[in-house]
Scaffold this active site. Structure first.
Site, mmCIF file in Angstrom:
data_model
loop_
_atom_site.group_PDB
_atom_site.id
_atom_site.type_symbol
_atom_site.label_atom_id
_atom_site.label_comp_id
_atom_site.label_asym_id
_atom_site.label_seq_id
_atom_site.Cartn_x
_atom_site.Cartn_y
_atom_site.Cartn_z
ATOM 1 C CG ASP A 111 3.261 5.450 0.345
ATOM 2 O OD1 ASP A 111 2.041 5.295 0.146
ATOM 3 O OD2 ASP A 111 4.049 5.795 -0.559
ATOM 4 C CG ASP A 125 -0.230 2.959 -3.007
ATOM 5 O OD1 ASP A 125 -0.788 3.871 -3.645
ATOM 6 O OD2 ASP A 125 0.763 3.150 -2.269
#
Length: 150
Positions: A111, A125
């Site tokens: 991330d 995402d």
């Protein structure tokens, strides 16, 4: 674009952004893109969105593979739901596979998009959430059309 092309494009975009991050950042490093608003912060997420269900690698791998299998099994039905649903499913699958690759390779999801007021996330995402949103929006729209025509 055909379903496969959209899915592959999402996976490729996700992989390229993560490759760039790995090439230029160290884990934990954070750089302000727009100071105080948007940062690029490299973390390894052991769970799902918002860090839920941490360290459940096998669970997430199985769930992702089951979701992809369901899409393959129900592709004819999904085609009847309209183009918006098809694109939503393609976005969802592409994003899910992008994160699946991370989980298989490292046990974590990479991330890096950090708005500081929201948990850190990635390109996959974005496509997962957008895909689910498109599917839901099209379902609501189709239900309203049915009610109007009845």
């Amino acid at each position: 674009m055909t379903n496969g092309v959209i899915i592959l494009a999402v996976i490729l975009l996700d992989r390229v952004t993560k490759w760039l991050l790995l090439r230029f950042f160290e884990e934990g490093e954070s750089v302000a893109v727009i100071p105080g608003i948007l940062h690029c912060t490299y973390i390894l997420n052991p769970g799902a969105a918002f860090g839920l269900l941490e360290y459940r690698r096998l669970f997430f791998i199985v769930i992702t593979l089951a979701a992809v299998a369901a899409v393959i099994l129900f592709r004819r039905h999904l085609a009847r739901e309209g183009r918006l649903t098809q694109v939503g499913v393609d976005f969802f699958v592409g994003g899910a596979v992008g994160n699946l690759i991370d989980r298989i390779e490292t046990g974590y999801v990479i991330d890096f998009i950090d708005f500081r007021i929201w948990p850190i996330f990635n390109v996959a995402d974005i496509f997962i959430c957008t895909g689910v949103g498109l599917i839901l929006w099209n379902m609501i729209r189709n239900e309203r059309k049915k009610k109007i025509s009845s």
